[in-house]
Design a protein around this motif. Structure first.
Motif, PDB file in Angstrom:
ATOM      1  N   UNK A  52      11.427  -9.494   0.817  1.00 45.19           N
ATOM      2  CA  UNK A  52      10.775 -10.619   0.026  1.00 45.19           C
ATOM      3  C   UNK A  52       9.378 -10.180  -0.437  1.00 45.19           C
ATOM      4  N   UNK A  53       9.062  -8.836  -0.466  1.00 46.25           N
ATOM      5  CA  UNK A  53       8.156  -8.121  -1.213  1.00 46.25           C
ATOM      6  C   UNK A  53       8.143  -7.301  -2.121  1.00 46.25           C
ATOM      7  N   UNK A  63      -4.037   5.385  -5.686  1.00 44.87           N
ATOM      8  CA  UNK A  63      -3.284   4.753  -4.703  1.00 44.87           C
ATOM      9  C   UNK A  63      -3.921   3.913  -3.907  1.00 44.87           C
ATOM     10  N   UNK A  64      -5.326   3.564  -3.925  1.00 46.13           N
ATOM     11  CA  UNK A  64      -6.044   2.948  -2.901  1.00 46.13           C
ATOM     12  C   UNK A  64      -6.230   1.466  -3.471  1.00 46.13           C
ATOM     13  N   UNK A  65      -5.638   1.295  -4.885  1.00 41.72           N
ATOM     14  CA  UNK A  65      -5.672  -0.255  -5.009  1.00 41.72           C
ATOM     15  C   UNK A  65      -4.493  -0.416  -5.574  1.00 41.72           C
ATOM     16  N   UNK A  66      -3.734  -1.569  -5.190  1.00 40.40           N
ATOM     17  CA  UNK A  66      -2.363  -1.924  -5.674  1.00 40.40           C
ATOM     18  C   UNK A  66      -2.284  -3.456  -5.418  1.00 40.40           C
ATOM     19  N   UNK A  67      -1.075  -4.024  -6.044  1.00 39.23           N
ATOM     20  CA  UNK A  67      -0.838  -5.335  -5.796  1.00 39.23           C
ATOM     21  C   UNK A  67       0.409  -5.727  -5.034  1.00 39.23           C
ATOM     22  N   UNK A  68       0.535  -6.545  -4.143  1.00 40.15           N
ATOM     23  CA  UNK A  68       1.555  -7.073  -3.182  1.00 40.15           C
ATOM     24  C   UNK A  68       1.758  -8.363  -3.681  1.00 40.15           C
ATOM     25  N   UNK A  69       3.306  -8.648  -3.909  1.00 40.13           N
ATOM     26  CA  UNK A  69       3.685  -9.986  -4.586  1.00 40.13           C
ATOM     27  C   UNK A  69       4.649 -10.128  -3.251  1.00 40.13           C
ATOM     28  N   UNK A  70       4.518 -11.526  -2.366  1.00 36.93           N
ATOM     29  CA  UNK A  70       5.285 -12.020  -1.656  1.00 36.93           C
ATOM     30  C   UNK A  70       6.058 -13.282  -2.140  1.00 36.93           C
ATOM     31  N   UNK A  71       7.244 -13.248  -2.033  1.00 32.16           N
ATOM     32  CA  UNK A  71       8.053 -14.355  -2.374  1.00 32.16           C
ATOM     33  C   UNK A  71       8.997 -14.939  -1.294  1.00 32.16           C
ATOM     34  N   UNK A  72       8.242 -15.717  -0.632  1.00 31.13           N
ATOM     35  CA  UNK A  72       9.334 -16.143   0.846  1.00 31.13           C
ATOM     36  C   UNK A  72      10.347 -16.925   0.413  1.00 31.13           C
ATOM     37  N   UNK A 134      -4.621   3.282  14.046  1.00 33.58           N
ATOM     38  CA  UNK A 134      -3.304   3.691  14.021  1.00 33.58           C
ATOM     39  C   UNK A 134      -2.379   2.722  13.432  1.00 33.58           C
ATOM     40  N   UNK A 135      -2.997   1.658  12.816  1.00 29.55           N
ATOM     41  CA  UNK A 135      -2.377   0.689  11.837  1.00 29.55           C
ATOM     42  C   UNK A 135      -2.093   1.383  10.468  1.00 29.55           C
ATOM     43  N   UNK A 136      -1.163   0.946   9.992  1.00 28.56           N
ATOM     44  CA  UNK A 136      -0.728   1.528   8.510  1.00 28.56           C
ATOM     45  C   UNK A 136      -0.673   0.430   7.439  1.00 28.56           C
ATOM     46  N   UNK A 137      -0.409   0.735   6.291  1.00 32.10           N
ATOM     47  CA  UNK A 137      -0.239  -0.216   5.077  1.00 32.10           C
ATOM     48  C   UNK A 137       0.943  -1.103   5.364  1.00 32.10           C
ATOM     49  N   UNK A 138       2.094  -0.313   6.020  1.00 27.74           N
ATOM     50  CA  UNK A 138       3.190  -1.335   5.997  1.00 27.74           C
ATOM     51  C   UNK A 138       2.848  -2.557   7.064  1.00 27.74           C
ATOM     52  N   UNK A 139       2.018  -2.328   8.061  1.00 31.88           N
ATOM     53  CA  UNK A 139       1.435  -3.237   8.883  1.00 31.88           C
ATOM     54  C   UNK A 139       0.833  -4.484   8.149  1.00 31.88           C
ATOM     55  N   UNK A 140      -0.058  -4.091   7.265  1.00 27.13           N
ATOM     56  CA  UNK A 140      -0.759  -5.043   6.230  1.00 27.13           C
ATOM     57  C   UNK A 140       0.093  -5.957   5.551  1.00 27.13           C
ATOM     58  N   UNK A 141       1.171  -4.938   4.789  1.00 26.67           N
ATOM     59  CA  UNK A 141       2.283  -5.710   3.988  1.00 26.67           C
ATOM     60  C   UNK A 141       2.988  -6.663   4.900  1.00 26.67           C
ATOM     61  N   UNK A 142       3.528  -6.045   6.309  1.00 28.57           N
ATOM     62  CA  UNK A 142       4.372  -7.102   7.011  1.00 28.57           C
ATOM     63  C   UNK A 142       3.409  -8.358   7.545  1.00 28.57           C
ATOM     64  N   UNK A 146       4.398 -12.303   6.894  1.00 34.46           N
ATOM     65  CA  UNK A 146       4.286 -13.350   8.201  1.00 34.46           C
ATOM     66  C   UNK A 146       3.645 -14.435   7.823  1.00 34.46           C
ATOM     67  N   UNK A 147       2.614 -14.415   7.259  1.00 37.73           N
ATOM     68  CA  UNK A 147       1.763 -15.596   6.884  1.00 37.73           C
ATOM     69  C   UNK A 147       2.399 -16.708   6.481  1.00 37.73           C
ATOM     70  N   UNK A 148       3.740 -16.507   5.801  1.00 36.42           N
ATOM     71  CA  UNK A 148       4.368 -17.481   5.129  1.00 36.42           C
ATOM     72  C   UNK A 148       5.343 -18.096   6.127  1.00 36.42           C
TER      73      UNK A 148
END
Length: 187
Positions: A52-53, A63-72, A134-142, A146-148
């Motif tokens: 969904x992302x 690489x330190x600035x990007x846009x994530x789009x979530x489509x629940x 120990x957290x990663x960008x993938x954790x932020x994206x997931x 999940x907020x939706x």
């Protein structure tokens, strides 16, 4: 790792060895470390991206600035596309990335001005789920995805008005979410 003693030495213009600090040495070294981490993590992010992302890097050299789009694909916001700006600071991975929602929406954990309430984006969190090196960008994206769905939290809201609306009138809440999706986030 930046320690108090290093900061004090830097203020005085010295290194741990007693010599003068080269102008801008620490920030440049920290930025290089962040960029090395991001090179690896962006690859990992693409391999583990939820269905969904999607991610977009407006400037491929940054690489330190990007846009994530979530489509629940389920829940109240399932018909919308929600854009988040993610900025990874020089202190990454010791500090969490900064996240702002660019899409206006009616959500208990996302304010209408774009502020996001997600434990793992906090340096210190009451629930023990805050940021850790120990957290990663993938954790932020997931987490944002999940907020939706399953991380939706009406008990500890950022947007108290939306949470109260849900508690008092679930049908009205759903209508307002649908209206916001239609006006600001329709796919």
């Amino acid at each position: 790792m930046i320690t108090l003693s290093k900061k004090l030495l830097q203020k005085r213009g010295e290194t741990a060895a007693g010599g003068p600090v080269a102008a801008g040495a620490e920030p440049r070294r920290r930025t290089a470390m962040r960029d090395r981490l991001l090179t690896k993590e962006v690859q990992e992010l693409h391999e583990n991206l939820p269905a969904t992302c999607s991610v977009e890097f407006p400037r491929p050299d940054a690489l330190h600035e990007f846009v994530l789009t979530v489509r629940p694909d389920e829940g109240y916001w399932r018909r919308g596309a929600f854009s988040f700006g993610i900025s990874v600071g020089e202190e990454y991975n010791m500090s969490p990335p900064e996240v702002r929602c660019h899409t206006r929406l009616w959500h208990p954990n996302i304010a209408e001005d774009g502020a996001v309430c997600l434990s793992l984006l906090r340096q210190n969190s009451y629930d023990g789920m805050g940021w850790a090196p120990t957290r990663r960008l993938k954790d932020v994206v997931w987490g944002l995805n999940s907020l939706f769905t399953d991380l939706l939290n009406f008990d500890d809201p950022l947007n108290t008005e939306a949470a109260e609306h849900y508690a008092l009138d679930r049908d009205g809440f759903e209508r307002k979410v649908s209206e916001y999706v239609r006006l600001y986030a329709a796919r």
